[in-house]
Every structure is written in structure tokens, then in C-alpha cells.
Design an enzyme around this catalytic site. Structure first.
Site, PDB file in Angstrom:
ATOM      1  N   ASN A 322     -17.214 -17.934 -59.797  1.00 50.15           N
ATOM      2  CA  ASN A 322     -17.158 -18.080 -58.340  1.00 50.15           C
ATOM      3  C   ASN A 322     -17.872 -16.913 -57.656  1.00 50.15           C
ATOM      4  O   ASN A 322     -17.377 -16.335 -56.679  1.00 50.15           O
ATOM      5  CB  ASN A 322     -15.701 -18.171 -57.865  1.00 50.15           C
ATOM      6  CG  ASN A 322     -15.564 -18.998 -56.602  1.00 50.15           C
ATOM      7  OD1 ASN A 322     -16.548 -19.507 -56.057  1.00 50.15           O
ATOM      8  ND2 ASN A 322     -14.343 -19.127 -56.109  1.00 50.15           N
ATOM      9  N   HIS A 358      -6.833 -20.217 -50.225  1.00 52.74           N
ATOM     10  CA  HIS A 358      -6.609 -21.296 -51.180  1.00 52.74           C
ATOM     11  C   HIS A 358      -5.437 -22.182 -50.776  1.00 52.74           C
ATOM     12  O   HIS A 358      -5.446 -23.381 -51.072  1.00 52.74           O
ATOM     13  CB  HIS A 358      -6.351 -20.726 -52.583  1.00 52.74           C
ATOM     14  CG  HIS A 358      -7.597 -20.395 -53.333  1.00 52.74           C
ATOM     15  ND1 HIS A 358      -8.239 -19.193 -53.215  1.00 52.74           N
ATOM     16  CD2 HIS A 358      -8.335 -21.124 -54.211  1.00 52.74           C
ATOM     17  CE1 HIS A 358      -9.312 -19.186 -53.998  1.00 52.74           C
ATOM     18  NE2 HIS A 358      -9.395 -20.349 -54.609  1.00 52.74           N
TER      19      HIS A 358
END
Length: 503
Positions: A322, A358
Site C-alpha cells: 500500500n 478504515h
């Protein structure tokens, strides 16, 4: 709370296909949308790229991206439109009131996303409108910072800010095209408006090799997707919640969990590679020239495959996984907190932001807490090994083939086993689930971290006390002075290096 239901076009057709291929309909739509980036890129290069009127380019990307979004999320596409329109009007009204503009824009997007999580989240990883929305949140927050940076003098900007600052805000059509850019709006990657602007202006089309590079990335993505599907067929998520897994031997349990984590990681990696391949193919990702003079198309890379597969520590995973999102957080969160003059607080705030971004699930917070603790522990172990072990036994150890083999096996075993521990909470999300898996492997991650902390701090305390008692007050004074001087020099050197890096 009533269960959330999406209204999707052609639901019956997609349900039938998903049953035949054996995957959830949402995952099938996601994969097809990612793959749609390739024909979109081919159509653009064939019919649109040569048109001089840039409005046609913007319209093509806005329409195709929004259409793909509607294909996935139906009427829920309006959520992303609300976000884009809000930022656009905030730019028009409050652009020169920098702090107020940035605060309202940040709070709106994060608040909207968190409300979306609250009303739609379940026990599993949800493929809903909140998925592209979380990508949009970062894009609009970063865009707002770039707009305000454009109001500053060049001398007040860091190197990164000079590359992304916007002197003039784009039109609504341009902003829509940037936000909905195909192969970029769904699972990332993040890129600034200046990159999109340079691409539209044809600055990257003079360089060759993007199609070939994109094809190679597509091949890598297809390979990782295949390995992921095969691996998870042997180690499905549900297996690690069963008594069958808990009854395996301890070594089997921690290695099984480690291999499962690798396969689970490949699910994300395959999506990023397939997405990146389409972006490379269309020519958006130009980064500059390599040392051999060839074009470098890794400007939007979200994974460093070589480091991911050859690395030995959790820090290597952090550096290779990521990547694009981590760079975004570094530029727009971590470095923006420089005024705190405390790296630990800034780092903790950046990880906290990622966890909140998230969602609400406890697994996210446990994962980022584990990242912080494990990476910190790895640095302590490295420091102990280089300052205590190697000075005493380095010559003997480095000349031993058996030791080198054991060292390699130990690092790889640690890499596999601790990857399983660290990713468990992220995948299982709910405390009631990931704590079961933690218990099934005897909480070995917690035990290791606690034992190491106890040993490390006890050793430091004993060594410090013995050094003081044997050296006398004069030696103590000299050592403290030298240590303070060396520490200050190290802090100054790190601060200077960080300043240069930021500039």
C-alpha cells in the site's frame, strides 16, 4: 438497525454469473470494473488522445468513471457526487480562508465516510459504496491541501508541495474527471491533480513503452490473483475459527496462519497490480528516466514486489505494501504535523488517521497498534544485535556457514509467522472473531513482544547500573556528556535530513 441493501442494475444477470464462477457478486463486479480499465485505456488512446479540445478528454473520463461507479453501486453513486460537489463549492467560497476551508473539507469528508461505515458495515469486509468513497476522501483532502499550497509563496513550499500545488482551481468538469478517473477511483491509487493535468496536456505521451510496461503489470496481477485463489482454497478464512485448526500442533498453527496471511495479502496486491497495469497502459504513471535512460512508469505504484517477496521484517511489509496510500499519509498528514516537533506523536497520529479512515472495526485499530509495536521492537532487536552481539561474536558468526543458514531460516520463519499474527485482526475485523484466532495460536505475538520488552529494558537497566558503578563519578560524567553530545548530534543530523527530504 435494518440491514443495508444496495440497489444495483442487472442484479439477476450478475448473480447468475457469480454463482457459476463461485465468487460473490460484489467481488465479481469489482474485478470486472478493474479489468474495464484496459479497454477504456485502449479506446482513449485510439480515439480521444489526439483530440485537441481538452474538454472532450475530461468529459470522457468523468463519464466513463461515473458509469463504472454506477455499474458497481447503482444509485449509491450519488454519495461520491455529493463529496466532489462539496469540495468544489468549498473551493469557490472559502479557498482564501485557508484554515477554515481545510478544516471544513476534512471534517465533512471524514464525517461523511464514518457515517457511511456506521450505517452499512457488517462483520465482513464490505464491497459497498464506502469503498470508492474512502479513496475519494483522501483524493479530496489532498486536493484541498494542494489548492491552499498554491496560495503560498514558492519559498514557503517543500519539494513535495511544489510538485503538487495548484495556482488555479480546476473547473467542475475537470474535478469530476480527476475524481472519477477510471482505474483510479475504485481501489486507488492516489495521485495529485497536477499529475492528471500533466497527463491531459500530453506531457507523458512523448515517452514510449507504457503499453508494454502495463502488460507486464497485468501479467503480474493475474499471477497473484491465481495464487491467491488457489492458496485461500486450501486455507479459507473460516478454517482458522474451527477446532480442527486449534488441534493442530503449535508449529503447524503459526505456519498455517502465516501462509494464509500471505495469500490474503495477495488479494489486495492483485487488485493493485491490475489497476496499475491499466494506468500504465493509458500513460498516466510516468515518473521520469531510469538510470539506463528508459522511461520509469512506476509513478502510481502501490506495491514494491521485490521488497515484499524478499523482505524479512514487518517494516519491509510496511515499506512495500500500500505504498501509494502510505506516501499520501506521509505528505498530507505526517509532514503537516511537523509543527508538533515530535516524530513519535506525528507517527502515532498518522497511524491513528489510517485506522479511523478504515472504519470502526476493532481489528483495524489492533492491526495498526501491532504495526507500531512490532516495528519498534524490530528496531530494538536490530540495535541490540549490532551494538551488543556483533562486537563480541561478530567475527565468529559471520565466518560460519551454519550460522548464516540458521540466520536466514530464523528471519524467514519470523517473516512468515509474524505476518500471520499481524494480519489476523485486519481480516477478521470483529473482536469476537480475531481473538478466537489469537487464542488458537496461544497469543504468541503478545507473549513475544512482552518477553522481549522485559528482557531489553532489564538488560539496559542492569548494563547502565553496572557501567555507573564500575566507572566512578568522573567516568559517569564524561560518559553522560559524550552520550548527550552524540545524541544531540544524531538528533540534529536526523532533523537536517528530514528537512532536506521535506524540501
Amino acid at each position: 438497525m435494518p440491514e443495508y441493501t444496495q440497489v444495483l442494475p442487472h442484479r439477476g444477470l450478475m448473480d447468475g454469473i457469480s454463482v457459476r464462477v463461485g465468487v460473490p457478486v460484489e467481488a465479481l463486479r469489482l474485478l470486472l470494473t478493474i479489468l474495464a480499465g484496459y479497454p477504456v485505456a485502449a479506446f482513449y488512446l485510439k480515439f480521444i488522445a489526439g483530440i485537441n479540445d481538452k474538454k472532450v478528454h475530461h468529459l470522457f473520463f468523468a463519464a466513463s468513471g461515473a458509469g463504472l461507479c454506477y455499474y458497481n453501486y447503482g444509485s449509491d453513486t450519488y454519495h461520491s457526487l455529493v463529496g466532489i460537489m462539496t469540495t468544489y463549492f468549498l473551493v469557490l467560497i472559502l479557498r482564501r480562508k485557508t484554515q477554515l476551508f481545510l478544516t471544513i473539507n476534512f471534517v465533512f469528508h471524514m464525517g461523511y465516510l464514518l457515517l457511511g461505515y456506521f450505517f452499512t458495515s457488517s462483520n465482513d469486509y464490505d464491497i459497498l459504496w464506502t469503498m470508492p468513497q474512502c479513496i475519494l476522501v483522501l483524493r479530496m483532502i489532498g486536493f484541498a491541501f494542494d489548492i491552499t499550497d498554491g496560495l503560498k509563496a514558492e519559498s514557503d513550499l517543500s519539494k513535495d508541495q511544489k510538485e503538487t500545488a495548484l495556482k488555479e482551481p480546476p473547473s467542475l468538469l475537470q474535478l469530476l474527471a480527476f475524481a472519477y478517473f477510471p482505474s483510479g477511483f475504485l481501489v486507488g491509487p492516489q495521485f495529485p491533480y497536477r499529475r492528471y493535468q500533466a497527463f491531459i496536456n500530453g506531457q507523458y505521451r512523448e515517452h514510449e513503452g507504457s503499453v508494454e510496461a502495463g502488460a507486464r503489470r497485468f501479467g503480474a496481477g493475474a499471477f497473484y490473483l491465481f495464487v491467491c485463489q488457489v492458496g485461500l482454497s486450501y486455507f479459507p478464512d473460516s478454517y482458522f475459527l474451527t477446532p480442527e485448526f486449534a488441534n493442530q500442533s503449535f508449529l503447524k498453527r503459526i505456519y498455517y496462519l502465516g501462509f494464509w496471511a500471505k495469500f490474503s495479502l495477495y488479494k489486495y496486491i492483485s487488485c493493485w497490480l491490475l489497476t496499475e497495469g491499466a494506468l500504465i497502459g493509458i500513460g498516466l504513471t510516468y515518473k521520469g528516466k531510469k538510470k539506463n535512460g528508459e522511461p520509469d512508469w512506476s509513478g502510481c505504484s502501490n506495491v514494491k514486489l521485490k521488497l515484499l517477496e524478499t523482505g524479512n521484517t514487518m517494516e519491509h511489509y510496511v515499506q512495500s505494501f500500500n505504498v501509494n496510500t502510505n506516501q499520501w499519509v506521509g505528505q498530507y498528514i505526517y509532514k503537516r504535523l511537523k509543527f508538533l516537533n515530535n516524530r513519535t506523536i506525528s507517527y502515532g497520529a498518522a497511524l491513528g488517521f489510517l485506522a479511523v479512515w478504515h472504519g470502526y472495526h476493532s481489528g483495524y485499530y489492533m492491526t495498526f497498534l501491532m504495526e507500531y509495536m512490532v516495528v519498534s521492537t524490530e528496531k530494538q532487536i536490530t540495535r541490540f544485535y549490532t551494538t551488543v552481539v556483533l562486537p563480541k561474536w561478530g567475527e565468529v558468526l559471520n565466518n560460519s556457514d551454519i550460522y548464516r543458514l540458521l540466520y536466514f531460516i530464523a528471519l524467514k520463519s519470523y517473516n512468515i509467522c509474524f505476518m500471520g499474527w499481524c494480519l489476523t485482526a485486519f481480516v477478521y475485523l470483529k473482536y469476537e472473531r480475531w481473538i478466537v484466532v489469537f487464542g488458537a495460536v496461544n497469543y504468541y505475538g503478545f507473549i513475544f513482544l512482552i518477553l522481549w520488552a522485559a528482557f531489553y529494558h532489564t538488560y539496559r537497566t542492569i548494563f547502565r547500573d553496572s557501567s555507573r558503578s564500575s566507572g566512578g563519578e568522573d567516568v559517569k560524567s564524561v560518559e553522560n556528556t559524550t552520550e548527550d553530545k552524540n545524541s544531540q548530534e544524531k538528533i540534529n543530523a536526523e532533523k537536517t535530513a528530514d528537512d532536506k527530504k521535506s524540501e
